[in-house]
Design a protein around this motif. Structure first.
Motif, PDB file in Angstrom:
ATOM      1  N   GLU A 173       0.762  -1.175  -0.012  1.00 30.88           N
ATOM      2  CA  GLU A 173      -0.084  -0.098  -0.017  1.00 30.88           C
ATOM      3  C   GLU A 173       0.792   1.111  -0.137  1.00 30.88           C
ATOM      4  OE1 GLU A 173      -3.985   0.968   2.362  1.00 30.88           O
ATOM      5  OE2 GLU A 173      -2.147   1.401   3.636  1.00 30.88           O
ATOM      6  N   ASN A 174       1.929   1.160   0.710  1.00 30.58           N
ATOM      7  CA  ASN A 174       3.171   2.589   0.978  1.00 30.58           C
ATOM      8  C   ASN A 174       3.610   2.644  -0.464  1.00 30.58           C
ATOM      9  OD1 ASN A 174       2.865   3.802   3.665  1.00 30.58           O
ATOM     10  ND2 ASN A 174       2.480   1.638   3.893  1.00 30.58           N
ATOM     11  N   ARG A 214       0.987   3.976  -2.676  1.00 28.81           N
ATOM     12  CA  ARG A 214       0.639   5.297  -2.662  1.00 28.81           C
ATOM     13  C   ARG A 214       1.859   6.333  -2.686  1.00 28.81           C
ATOM     14  NH1 ARG A 214      -4.488   5.943  -3.051  1.00 28.81           N
ATOM     15  NH2 ARG A 214      -5.576   4.501  -1.975  1.00 28.81           N
ATOM     16  N   SER A 215       3.077   5.887  -2.210  1.00 25.40           N
ATOM     17  CA  SER A 215       4.127   6.932  -2.282  1.00 25.40           C
ATOM     18  C   SER A 215       5.227   6.667  -2.775  1.00 25.40           C
ATOM     19  CB  SER A 215       4.436   6.974  -0.769  1.00 25.40           C
ATOM     20  OG  SER A 215       3.242   6.928  -0.029  1.00 25.40           O
ATOM     21  N   GLN A 242       7.890   5.793   4.232  1.00 27.20           N
ATOM     22  CA  GLN A 242       6.934   4.883   4.558  1.00 27.20           C
ATOM     23  C   GLN A 242       7.208   3.506   3.971  1.00 27.20           C
ATOM     24  OE1 GLN A 242       6.123   7.930   3.231  1.00 27.20           O
ATOM     25  NE2 GLN A 242       3.888   8.364   3.345  1.00 27.20           N
TER      26      GLN A 242
END
Lengths: 294, 273
Positions: free
Chosen positions: B210-211, B214-215, B221
């Motif tokens: 997920e990190n 997203r990033s 993260q």
């Protein structure tokens, strides 16, 4: 005739010596044990008293030596070994005094070993098996100390009052003085208020930190609540920024750990506070009781 | 009559010896050892060594116990018992070929205790997992004496149990955990730990992904969660390897204890008097 007499004398001497061997040995062994005890050599004294008890044929001497051996273990602070030694001693066919000595010593060793349930069980056995009120009341003070350690101060007060009634029934002045002393010792304002660890755990289950506050540690309670609050806020922020998976799982794991830990901590703190409060109160009680009522 | 009286006085057991037995029966082994060491002259060296070995045996100090039993000489009435106890204690001390101390018996004694010798030898061979040699010794089991017949059967049962057991490889466990996290622990027989490891790895992998999604892979993260996942993943592989090793060790330890018990019980039955 002369040789026949000499023969009979030799036979009797041999028989006597073989029979008296055990008794003679036990007495000399007991004397040796006494001297060892007097010089503080308790470990060897304990062994020699057990040997004397083993060798002797009389039940009274056997019990006496066994009690002395247990006393050596008491001096060595090996209370459990003393209890084990006495626990195998058969209480049947003993008179009142002997049962009293056996059970009282067992209870005392259990009390010193901080096994208060066992100590009370020995004292209950004593009260049941001894048919002499004077002896039963002689053990009452130890029973009171045991009850104090179990936070059962009301029962201890009643037992002490009963003991006072029995001992000072004929002397109203002494009786009244003692009664007042007992009442003031167990005054409700002095008796520590024991808190329930299960209640503390329940409180922390519904509101994190409440159990710690109930236990008397408000700082820890507030910190626990704040920590969970911060973690929950962090989780909410994560969700707002669309880190759903990380926020939910990370938050759940951390909050769960803090939450469960807080419940255990509340229980522990309540028990700790109970122990500290009762220890200082019981210590003062013990000083007064032993000096005034023994 | 005088002779009879004198004889009776001579044959009555020594009170010190009886008292030591009384202490041992009351589990006061340390006290018994103290008394024997300080009053050796009252017993004679052989009896003292036998009693010391016996009390150290109950104190679970097999090395010291075996050492004292080994000092009991052939002239002593305790000799046979001492050899069997020595052999048993050496077995507890994880020594090999402990049946060899029984090979010094005189022919009469050797013949009398032949079945016991087979039992001890069989136990040794089974602990070594030398099945062929064990089978040839077990062929001589007669099962004809209450004192050890049941234990001879028990040794055969353990032998059959060992025949059926499936060998597990630590390398396979590691490989399985590398493919599917937790599967290696499942293979090692720890089903709960396997499922828990699988769940934790999936959660951490999900967070890392997920990190990353997203990033990006350069974001702190992702580096943080990715590192945690990496540690968990690698740790799980290593854990699975050790799980199998631990499983094998505990299984072998349990069986070896059972094998030792098959010697312990008859030796106590025959000589702990």
């Amino acid at each position: 005739m002369k040789s026949l007499l000499r023969y009979i004398f030799l036979c009797i001497a041999c028989l006597q010596s073989s029979r008296a061997l055990a008794g003679g040995d036990s007495l000399s062994t007991a004397r040796l044990a006494d001297s060892l005890f007097a010089t503080g050599n308790y470990y060897v004294a304990a062994i020699q008293f057990q040997k004397a008890a083993f060798l002797t044929l009389g039940p009274a001497s056997k019990l006496n030596f066994t009690l002395k051996a247990s006393n050596c273990y008491k001096q060595l602070a090996k209370y459990q070994e003393g209890i084990d030694l006495l626990s195998v001693y058969p209480a049947e066919s003993l008179n009142n005094d002997q049962v009293y000595n056996l059970k009282y010593q067992s209870a005392l060793l259990a009390y010193l070993n901080r096994d208060f349930t066992l100590a009370e069980s020995f004292l209950i056995q004593l009260a049941y098996q001894v048919n002499d009120s004077a002896l039963i009341y002689r053990a009452a003070l130890l029973h009171v100390l045991v009850l104090n350690e179990q936070f059962r101060w009301k029962e201890a007060q009643l037992k002490l009052q009963a003991m006072n009634r029995f001992l000072n029934a004929g002397n109203s002045l002494v009786y009244n003085n003692r009664k007042q002393q007992i009442d003031s010792l167990y005054n409700l304002r002095q008796v520590p208020r024991i808190k329930n660890p299960e209640k503390a755990a329940r409180l922390s289950t519904f509101l994190p930190g409440a159990g710690q506050i109930y236990a008397g540690y408000p700082g820890e309670g507030i910190f626990s609540l704040a920590a969970i609050g911060v973690l929950a806020s962090g989780m909410a922020v994560g969700v707002v920024y669309q880190y759903y998976f990380s926020s939910v799982f990370m938050g759940n794991i951390l909050i769960g750990k803090f939450y469960q830990g807080g419940i255990k901590r509340a229980e522990f703190l309540t028990e700790k506070r109970n122990y500290l409060k009762s220890r200082s109160y019981n210590y003062r009680l013990k000083q007064v009781l032993v000096s005034s009522f023994q | 009559m005088l002779l009879a009286v004198l004889l009776r006085a001579q044959t009555e057991p020594n009170s010190d010896f009886l008292f030591i037995n009384h202490l041992t029966a009351g589990h006061k082994y340390a006290e018994a050892v103290y008394l024997i060491k300080n009053d050796t002259h009252k017993f004679g060296n052989d009896t003292a060594n036998y009693l010391l070995g016996y009390n150290y045996h109950f104190q679970k100090r097999p090395d010291t116990s075996a050492q004292y039993f080994s000092l009991v000489s052939q002239a002593s009435p305790f000799y046979t018992g001492a050899r069997f106890f020595e052999s048993l204690n050496l077995l507890y001390a994880k020594q090999k070929h402990t049946h060899r101390v029984l090979e010094a018996f005189l022919p009469d004694t050797a013949a009398r205790y032949r079945q016991m010798y087979y039992l001890v030898k069989g136990a040794n061979l089974l602990i070594e997992r030398n099945y062929a040699a064990f089978d040839s010794v077990a062929a001589g089991f007669a099962y004809d004496n209450f004192n050890y017949a049941q234990e001879q059967r028990a040794l055969l049962d353990i032998r059959n149990q060992l025949k059926r057991v499936k060998r597990k490889s630590p390398a396979v466990a590691g490989l399985l955990s590398a493919v599917v996290p937790g599967l290696g622990k499942f293979y090692a027989g720890k089903k709960g730990a396997g499922m828990s490891a699988f769940f934790m790895n999936m959660v951490l992998a999900g967070m890392a992904y997920e990190n990353y999604y997203r990033s990006g892979y350069k974001s702190p993260q992702f580096i943080f969660f990715g590192t945690i996942f990496g540690f968990f993943y690698a740790g799980n592989i290593v854990g699975s390897v050790y799980s199998v090793k631990q499983h094998v060790r505990s299984f072998n330890g349990k069986l070896n204890n059972e094998i030792t018990a098959t010697v312990h019980i008859p030796v106590h039955r025959l000589f702990a008097k």
